[in-house]
Structure formats: structure tokens, C-alpha cells
Design a protein around this motif. Structure first.
Motif, PDB file in Angstrom:
ATOM      1  N   GLU A   1       0.857  -1.183   0.000  1.00 13.15           N
ATOM      2  CA  GLU A   1       0.000   0.000   0.000  1.00 13.15           C
ATOM      3  C   GLU A   1       0.894   1.234   0.000  1.00 13.15           C
ATOM      4  O   GLU A   1       1.418   1.638   1.031  1.00 13.15           O
ATOM      5  CB  GLU A   1      -0.913  -0.002   1.226  1.00 13.15           C
ATOM      6  CG  GLU A   1      -2.004   1.055   1.203  1.00 13.15           C
ATOM      7  CD  GLU A   1      -3.090   0.762   0.188  1.00 13.15           C
ATOM      8  OE1 GLU A   1      -3.631   1.714  -0.383  1.00 13.15           O
ATOM      9  OE2 GLU A   1      -3.393  -0.431  -0.038  1.00 13.15           O
TER      10      GLU A   1
ATOM     11  N   GLN B   1       1.112  -3.475   4.517  1.00 12.28           N
ATOM     12  CA  GLN B   1      -0.171  -3.349   5.196  1.00 12.28           C
ATOM     13  C   GLN B   1      -0.827  -4.722   5.265  1.00 12.28           C
ATOM     14  O   GLN B   1      -0.653  -5.546   4.377  1.00 12.28           O
ATOM     15  CB  GLN B   1      -1.107  -2.391   4.442  1.00 12.28           C
ATOM     16  CG  GLN B   1      -0.595  -0.973   4.306  1.00 12.28           C
ATOM     17  CD  GLN B   1      -0.718  -0.186   5.603  1.00 12.28           C
ATOM     18  OE1 GLN B   1      -1.274  -0.673   6.582  1.00 12.28           O
ATOM     19  NE2 GLN B   1      -0.195   1.026   5.619  1.00 12.28           N
TER      20      GLN B   1
ATOM     21  N   GLU C   1      -7.047  -8.060   9.658  1.00 17.60           N
ATOM     22  CA  GLU C   1      -6.403  -7.233  10.670  1.00 17.60           C
ATOM     23  C   GLU C   1      -7.098  -7.374  12.024  1.00 17.60           C
ATOM     24  O   GLU C   1      -6.446  -7.579  13.054  1.00 17.60           O
ATOM     25  CB  GLU C   1      -6.411  -5.772  10.232  1.00 17.60           C
ATOM     26  CG  GLU C   1      -5.742  -4.846  11.234  1.00 17.60           C
ATOM     27  CD  GLU C   1      -5.641  -3.429  10.722  1.00 17.60           C
ATOM     28  OE1 GLU C   1      -4.533  -2.992  10.393  1.00 17.60           O
ATOM     29  OE2 GLU C   1      -6.690  -2.760  10.653  1.00 17.60           O
TER      30      GLU C   1
ATOM     31  N   ALA D   1      -6.105   2.196   8.720  1.00 18.75           N
ATOM     32  CA  ALA D   1      -4.746   2.028   8.203  1.00 18.75           C
ATOM     33  C   ALA D   1      -4.167   3.338   7.673  1.00 18.75           C
ATOM     34  O   ALA D   1      -2.960   3.557   7.714  1.00 18.75           O
ATOM     35  CB  ALA D   1      -4.727   0.969   7.094  1.00 18.75           C
TER      36      ALA D   1
END
Length: 513
Positions: A334, A339, A346, A432
Motif C-alpha cells: 500500500e 499493510q 487485521e 490504516a
């Protein structure tokens, strides 16, 4: 696939999961077992071919070797009415075996000589992560039953530890020790350079296209584009996760007490409920995730750093750990940084680290669990009360810790405190786009309400005021009038506690610890 191709091809479909360990004892047993599987798998044989394979099965051939087997393959492909396609499923169950890798090498050699000698039209390997990642064993004079050890006498670690050695991440032990025997070398029996350019994830538009087909059948009245975007936000288009969310919405959410029909289910609230179910579901995808993390401890360490340390990690595909994580689909590139592949992964990974037996024994986790009822008022999460108690507990337990501890672990301890409070009812995820060493935005979904909390390190009043403005702007994205800040401050004269600050028409609740 076999049914689809059978009109134009002779498709031979094998499942290597059904071949037991006996098949890999030596070359003869492998040839016998594979020949037996082939005689059962093929729909028809040219004259004389099946008899030759059966001779290998029965051991009446003078030499039970791969060379003889491939001679039969050559005869078979030369006289077959249709091109022969070999489909092998569950390849990963065999890739750590020398005999199987020799078999693959022979397949490759036959394919390279296809202009001279007939061979299979195609070989399809299913259930393998990356054919270029198969590793050939190197022959050794070491007896097969010899104990693997270092030169200083310690046992070699698990396969993950062996990988760590070669990748430059030595396991704990005396420096200078070298492996007595290196079990694998990275040298694929296949030399495949062509890239696979097909995009394997769905875009939000593609998810929307499938939802429109669903809508034509069921007429739910959903806002297709909004639902597609919400599913994409959680899954980043990961096919299994996108499909599973839709399946949960259709089969489990719709018709429940809270969502009596499909119209009620295909909403933002219904999606949140489906996400909650998915985050507690055990399936083959998540089982594979945990298996890989336990098999490769260096991957687990990298993911832990990515989730909790806040340091940006460059995406470097030449780094062995990044390469593994990328190959397994756990991470993505990313903007040049590493990421986690999607929000579901996540959150599931956060739960994995926060719900361990060790984590549940920490004082902060226990206090959150013991006092969770006082933070739920009329079915809503009382974030002000939650922040007040966290500030109090954190100062009592960890107030004398140094700056390094707070920088590395402060945010993790807040999540440890939060987890038992919302567990089973609410979801949370880290945004994020804002995660770095100085700042993390945590978004909590609890019974249809969203709470945005900025977790940050205190860098002075000017920095804090900029953070207030950024949070106020960020609340616009979520259409919220109220946000929260939790600052970890290292100033010895700091004033801990909770206060309210107004920024424009936004109300910010700030906590300092």
C-alpha cells in the motif's frame, strides 16, 4: 473443471491427499501408488496403456522407476484420441518429499522436450501456494535417521526456525553455531518466469455487479453501491471473505430477531452484524492463517510489529519474511509500505494477539473484564467513563514505566482494556491510513453506533492542537459530531485526566495518561 474439459481433452484428475505416506517411501512405492491412482482416474485409455500401468502397480515390470513411468506417459500421449491434461489437487501435501519433487522435475523435462516427444497437453497443480517456491532437498551423506543438530550440539529448530536462519533472523542461541545439515535449498524444479496477471480480488464495482444480480432475484431495496463499498471496506475484495459476508447476510442475518427480512439485513447495521459473526467464525481460511503463523514465527513477529509498534515497514518483496506474507495473502503493498491485506484479517489478528492466555492474565485486561458492565449504559458504550477508568488504571499500574514502554506498548494496553468490554457485542478496527508511530485511529462499532478514538503520543501543545483539528476533520468522514483522543504523555509535570474540547461544531473528549 474435468466435466467442462472432457469433450475436447482426456482429463486425468488426481488428489495427492489420498496418497498415504507409504507412497513416498521410495521411488518404487511412488511409481506403484501413482500408477494405481492413474488407472482409476482416467476415463479411457488407448489400447495397451492401462495394461502397462497395471504392470507397474503389480510389480511385474522389471524396473519400477520414474523413467519407465514417463516412457508410458509418452506412449499414452502419442496415441491418445484427445490431448491429455493432468490435474493434481492438494499438491502441498507432497511438496516436502524428494520423490514427488523428482516427479515434478521429470514433468518439466518432458514439457521442455514436447517438440521432440509427446507429453501432457497441460499439467495443472492445485492446492499449491506458488510453484516457484517448491524447494528441492539436497542429498546428504547423513543417515536418514540422524538427528538434526547444530555444530554445537543443540537441536535444529522447527522448519520455521530453519527458514529464519537462512533469512538472516537467527533463533536464540549461541552465536556462531551453524547447522550440521541444511535440509532444503531454494531451487524450484520449475523454472516459470511468466507472471500471472489476472487480478484475484474483487473491486467494489465487481461486488456491486454481483449484488445487482442478487437484487434482481430478491428485491431487497438495498442501496447496492453503499453495500458494495461497505463489503469492500472490510474485505478489500478478498473473494472468500466477500462471499462469506454475503452468505452470512442472506442465510443467517436475514430472518433473525433483529433483522426479520432481507430488506433489514442488507443495511449498514446488518453488515456490521455479519462482520461480527465472521470474526468469531472458525473456517479453513482462518485455520490456515493460524497454522502459517505458528509454522513461521518470523512472520508472526513481523505482523505483531505491524499491528502494535506503529513503525512504517517498507514493502520489500526481496525480504524473505515479506515475500512469505505476500505469498500467503496476509499483506499487501500500500503506497510502498507493508499493510495487512484487509480489515477482517487485521481485526482477527488483533484478536489473536489480544486474547492469548498471557494477555488475559494482565492486570489491565482483567480490570476491563471485571468492570465492563459499568461502561454500558442503556445499551450504549459510555466512552467517557471508559477513558476515565483507563487513565486511572493505567497510571496506577504502569505510571512509573519509562518512555520506551509507553511508546511500544501503550496503545496495545488500551486495546487490551477495551477488548473484554466490547467482546461479543462490538467490533473495532484500526484505520490504516492514519496508523504510524505517532498516531493510530481506532474505530469502534457498537450496536449501530460508531466511536472514533485517536491514540497518540504527546508531542507538545502545538502538536496536540493539530491533532485536534485533524480528528475533527476525520469525524466528517464518519458523519460524527463527537470524537475521542487518548494521549500518552511523557512530561513529568503532566496533568492526567479527561476533559472536553470544542473544535468548530465538533466535541472532542481528550484523555491524557
Amino acid at each position: 473443471m474435468r466435466t467442462f474439459l472432457q469433450g475436447d481433452y482426456e482429463v486425468v484428475s488426481l488428489d495427492f491427499q489420498r496418497m498415504g505416506s507409504y507412497a513416498y517411501e521410495n521411488e518404487s512405492t511412488f511409481v506403484q501408488s501413482l500408477s494405481s491412482a492413474l488407472t482409476r482416474a482416467a476415463v479411457s485409455f488407448p489400447e495397451g496403456i492401462k495394461e502397462q500401468l497395471e504392470a507397474l502397480v503389480q510389480g511385474t515390470e522389471r524396473l519400477l522407476s520414474l523413467q519407465r513411468m514417463f516412457q508410458i506417459f509418452e506412449d499414452w500421449c502419442a496415441v491418445s484420441e484427445h490431448p491429455v491434461v493432468l490435474l493434481i489437487d492438494e499438491v502441498d501435501t507432497a511438496t516436502n518429499n524428494q520423490i514427488f519433487l523428482d516427479f515434478l522435475a521429470q514433468l518439466r523435462a518432458a514439457y521442455l522436450d514436447r517438440d521432440i516427444s509427446p507429453t501432457f497437453q497441460s499439467v495443472i497443480l492445485a492446492g499449491v501456494y506458488d510453484v516457484r517456491n517448491m524447494k528441492r532437498k539436497i542429498r546428504s551423506e547423513r543417515p536418514s535417521n540422524a538427528k538434526r543438530s547444530f555444530s554445537d550440539g543443540r537441536d535444529l529448530p522447527s522448519p520455521g526456525g530453519i527458514l529464519a536462519l537462512r533469512a538472516g533472523y537467527p533463533p536464540t542461541g549461541r552465536e556462531g553455531a551453524i547447522p550440521y545439515y541444511e535440509e532444503h535449498k531454494v531451487n524450484s524444479p520449475w523454472n516459470i518466469a511468466a507472471k500471472f496477471l489476472v487480478e484475484m480480488t474483487f473491486s467494489a464495482e465487481e461486488i456491486g455487479g454481483m449484488l445487482r444480480q442478487y437484487e434482481e432475484d430478491y428485491h431487497t431495496g438495498m442501496c447496492v453501491d453503499a453495500v458494495a463499498e461497505a463489503i469492500y471496506d472490510y474485505t478489500s475484495g478478498y473473494p472468500v471473505l466477500s462471499s462469506e459476508l454475503c452468505k452470512l447476510l442472506d442465510e443467517e442475518i436475514a430472518g433473525s430477531d433483529e433483522f426479520p427480512d432481507r430488506s433489514a439485513a442488507w443495511t449498514a447495521e446488518g453488515i456490521n452484524e455479519a462482520v461480527k459473526l465472521l470474526l468469531t467464525e472458525q473456517n479453513a481460511l482462518f485455520e490456515s492463517l493460524w497454522d502459517k503463523l505458528n509454522q513461521y514465527p518470523e512472520m508472526k513477529m513481523r505482523i505483531y510489529d505491524l499491528l502494535f509498534r506503529g513503525e512504517p515497514i517498507p514493502f520489500n518483496i526481496d525480504d524473505p519474511v515479506t515475500n512469505l506474507l505476500s505469498m500467503f495473502g496476509f499483506v499487501k503493498n500500500e503506497g510502498g509500505t507493508l499493510q495487512i491485506a484487509n480489515r477482517i484479517f487485521e481485526t482477527r489478528l488483533y484478536n489473536y494477539f489480544l486474547m492469548t492466555a498471557e494477555a488475559s492474565r494482565t492486570d489491565i485486561f482483567r480490570l476491563g473484564s471485571d468492570d465492563k458492565n459499568q461502561f454500558i449504559v442503556n445499551g450504549r458504550l459510555d466512552m467517557e467513563r471508559l477513558l476515565e477508568k483507563f487513565v486511572e488504571y493505567f497510571d496506577d499500574i504502569y505510571g512509573d514505566r519509562d518512555q520506551k514502554f509507553v511508546e511500544d506498548d501503550g496503545r496495545r494496553y488500551f486495546m487490551l482494556f477495551l477488548k473484554p468490554i466490547i467482546n461479543g457485542t462490538g467490533n473495532y478496527y484500526v484505520e490504516a491510513r492514519t496508523r504510524n508511530r505517532k498516531q493510530t485511529d481506532l474505530v469502534i462499532d457498537y450496536k449501530g453506533c460508531q466511536y472514533v478514538i485517536e491514540l497518540k503520543l504527546w508531542r507538545g501543545n502545538a502538536y496536540n492542537e493539530r491533532g485536534e483539528q485533524q480528528l475533527a476533520e476525520y469525524l466528517d468522514y464518519y458523519h460524527l459530531k463527537k470524537g475521542y483522543m487518548l494521549s500518552f504523555c511523557f512530561n513529568k509535570n503532566k496533568k492526567i485526566g479527561v476533559k472536553e474540547v470544542t473544535v468548530g461544531d465538533r466535541l472532542l473528549v481528550e484523555a491524557v495518561v
